[in-house]
Structure formats: structure tokens, C-alpha cells
Design a protein around this motif. Sequence first.
Motif, PDB file in Angstrom:
ATOM      1  N   VAL A 252      48.263  29.192  51.288  1.00 38.48           N
ATOM      2  CA  VAL A 252      47.822  29.027  49.913  1.00 38.48           C
ATOM      3  C   VAL A 252      49.031  28.605  49.089  1.00 38.48           C
ATOM      4  O   VAL A 252      50.081  29.250  49.140  1.00 38.48           O
ATOM      5  N   LEU A 253      48.879  27.505  48.360  1.00 45.81           N
ATOM      6  CA  LEU A 253      49.935  27.008  47.487  1.00 45.81           C
ATOM      7  C   LEU A 253      49.468  27.138  46.053  1.00 45.81           C
ATOM      8  O   LEU A 253      48.385  26.660  45.698  1.00 45.81           O
TER       9      LEU A 253
ATOM     10  N   LEU B  16      45.097  25.620  51.112  1.00 45.76           N
ATOM     11  CA  LEU B  16      44.403  25.703  49.834  1.00 45.76           C
ATOM     12  C   LEU B  16      45.439  25.539  48.727  1.00 45.76           C
ATOM     13  O   LEU B  16      46.461  26.230  48.723  1.00 45.76           O
ATOM     14  N   VAL B  17      45.188  24.621  47.810  1.00 46.37           N
ATOM     15  CA  VAL B  17      46.108  24.366  46.701  1.00 46.37           C
ATOM     16  C   VAL B  17      45.378  24.663  45.406  1.00 46.37           C
ATOM     17  O   VAL B  17      44.338  24.076  45.117  1.00 46.37           O
ATOM     18  N   PHE B  18      45.936  25.576  44.631  1.00 46.88           N
ATOM     19  CA  PHE B  18      45.410  25.925  43.319  1.00 46.88           C
ATOM     20  C   PHE B  18      46.399  25.429  42.276  1.00 46.88           C
ATOM     21  O   PHE B  18      47.567  25.829  42.277  1.00 46.88           O
ATOM     22  N   THR B  19      45.928  24.542  41.394  1.00 45.42           N
ATOM     23  CA  THR B  19      46.772  23.995  40.338  1.00 45.42           C
ATOM     24  C   THR B  19      46.105  24.296  39.000  1.00 45.42           C
ATOM     25  O   THR B  19      44.909  24.029  38.832  1.00 45.42           O
TER      26      THR B  19
ATOM     27  N   GLU C  29      48.405  34.656  56.900  1.00 41.13           N
ATOM     28  CA  GLU C  29      48.644  36.015  57.399  1.00 41.13           C
ATOM     29  C   GLU C  29      49.018  36.958  56.259  1.00 41.13           C
ATOM     30  O   GLU C  29      48.515  38.080  56.191  1.00 41.13           O
ATOM     31  N   LEU C  30      49.899  36.506  55.380  1.00 43.30           N
ATOM     32  CA  LEU C  30      50.310  37.339  54.252  1.00 43.30           C
ATOM     33  C   LEU C  30      49.132  37.582  53.311  1.00 43.30           C
ATOM     34  O   LEU C  30      48.889  38.711  52.886  1.00 43.30           O
ATOM     35  N   VAL C  31      48.401  36.523  52.996  1.00 43.54           N
ATOM     36  CA  VAL C  31      47.265  36.656  52.069  1.00 43.54           C
ATOM     37  C   VAL C  31      46.241  37.638  52.629  1.00 43.54           C
ATOM     38  O   VAL C  31      45.771  38.539  51.927  1.00 43.54           O
ATOM     39  N   GLN C  32      45.904  37.502  53.907  1.00 43.04           N
ATOM     40  CA  GLN C  32      44.894  38.371  54.499  1.00 43.04           C
ATOM     41  C   GLN C  32      45.362  39.820  54.638  1.00 43.04           C
ATOM     42  O   GLN C  32      44.544  40.742  54.592  1.00 43.04           O
ATOM     43  N   ALA C  33      46.663  40.027  54.781  1.00 45.40           N
ATOM     44  CA  ALA C  33      47.187  41.384  54.974  1.00 45.40           C
ATOM     45  C   ALA C  33      47.503  42.112  53.670  1.00 45.40           C
ATOM     46  O   ALA C  33      47.802  43.312  53.691  1.00 45.40           O
ATOM     47  N   THR C  34      47.419  41.416  52.546  1.00 43.30           N
ATOM     48  CA  THR C  34      47.831  42.002  51.273  1.00 43.30           C
ATOM     49  C   THR C  34      46.640  42.381  50.414  1.00 43.30           C
ATOM     50  O   THR C  34      45.702  41.603  50.261  1.00 43.30           O
ATOM     51  N   ASP C  35      46.703  43.586  49.845  1.00 39.83           N
ATOM     52  CA  ASP C  35      45.707  44.007  48.858  1.00 39.83           C
ATOM     53  C   ASP C  35      46.292  43.667  47.492  1.00 39.83           C
ATOM     54  O   ASP C  35      47.105  44.411  46.952  1.00 39.83           O
ATOM     55  N   PHE C  36      45.895  42.519  46.959  1.00 43.07           N
ATOM     56  CA  PHE C  36      46.481  42.034  45.710  1.00 43.07           C
ATOM     57  C   PHE C  36      46.098  42.881  44.503  1.00 43.07           C
ATOM     58  O   PHE C  36      46.741  42.782  43.468  1.00 43.07           O
TER      59      PHE C  36
ATOM     60  N   ALA D 213      41.305  33.855  47.027  1.00 37.68           N
ATOM     61  CA  ALA D 213      41.515  33.104  48.274  1.00 37.68           C
ATOM     62  C   ALA D 213      41.281  34.010  49.473  1.00 37.68           C
ATOM     63  O   ALA D 213      40.639  33.618  50.455  1.00 37.68           O
ATOM     64  N   LYS D 214      41.774  35.222  49.386  1.00 37.74           N
ATOM     65  CA  LYS D 214      41.605  36.179  50.485  1.00 37.74           C
ATOM     66  C   LYS D 214      40.130  36.451  50.761  1.00 37.74           C
ATOM     67  O   LYS D 214      39.696  36.497  51.906  1.00 37.74           O
ATOM     68  N   LEU D 215      39.365  36.620  49.698  1.00 39.57           N
ATOM     69  CA  LEU D 215      37.958  36.991  49.828  1.00 39.57           C
ATOM     70  C   LEU D 215      37.025  35.794  50.015  1.00 39.57           C
ATOM     71  O   LEU D 215      35.836  35.971  50.233  1.00 39.57           O
ATOM     72  N   SER D 216      37.567  34.589  49.955  1.00 40.55           N
ATOM     73  CA  SER D 216      36.748  33.370  49.965  1.00 40.55           C
ATOM     74  C   SER D 216      36.006  33.114  51.268  1.00 40.55           C
ATOM     75  O   SER D 216      34.983  32.439  51.281  1.00 40.55           O
ATOM     76  N   GLY D 217      36.538  33.588  52.373  1.00 43.88           N
ATOM     77  CA  GLY D 217      35.929  33.307  53.659  1.00 43.88           C
ATOM     78  C   GLY D 217      36.271  31.921  54.184  1.00 43.88           C
ATOM     79  O   GLY D 217      35.795  31.522  55.246  1.00 43.88           O
TER      80      GLY D 217
END
Length: 123
Positions: free
Chosen positions: A64-65, A24-27, A92-99, A54-58
Amino acid sequence: MSADDLAAASTIEVEQRPFAEDQLVFTWTVTNDPDDREARDRVRDQALLILQAAKLSGLSYGSVLLIANAAVRDTGGRKSVVTAVRAKYTRELVQATDFTKVAPNTIFKLPDDKPAEIDPHFA
């Protein structure tokens, strides 16, 4: 900041790259105003919101870039556009992190693939 600057800064593009494990690329543009004193902090706040989304997107993705662009003043004082931040986070990092609990000033220290690239104006 003018209305045009706010409109540009509120625009985000999302792309999914099948050739890069569905990355996923967010610009987006942080600011079109090179004198925007809040842009440095804003890019960090925006990154947190994007990563949480991104984490919650399913969506299925491998990483993620984040690519944030911004207007700055070059050494001659002229307005120029730079890549303020480029940071990649594994799924893995995105899913494991509570931002919602990550301090904004640490968000660009988290990438686990390679260090974030940060323009000196935003460091």
C-alpha cells in the motif's frame, strides 16, 4: 477553511498497479489552505483510516502506497503544493497491524520497505 478547501481535502483517488505486484495507491489532498494548522495531525489520522480500510478491503495487493498532497507556504510566503507524505507499507505489515491501536504520531514510522518521505512542514 473554505468549502472548496474541504471538498478538495476530502477527495481521494485509489489505483491498483498490476505492474507493481498489484500495489494499492491512495492519493489525496490533506488541505488546500497553507495556513491550516490541523493538517499535520489530520494527515496522520487519515493515513490510519486508509490503512485500516486497505486491510479490511479483501483486495489482493502486494503493498500500500500513501501519497498525501498539501498546500504550504514556501520560503517567500507564496502558496505552493507539496507531497506532504509518501509512505509505503507491505501487505504483511498491513495485515498484521491493528491500525485502531496505532498512535497517529507513529504511523509514518511503520513503513517496513523504506522510510516514509515527509515534507518538513509535516514532520
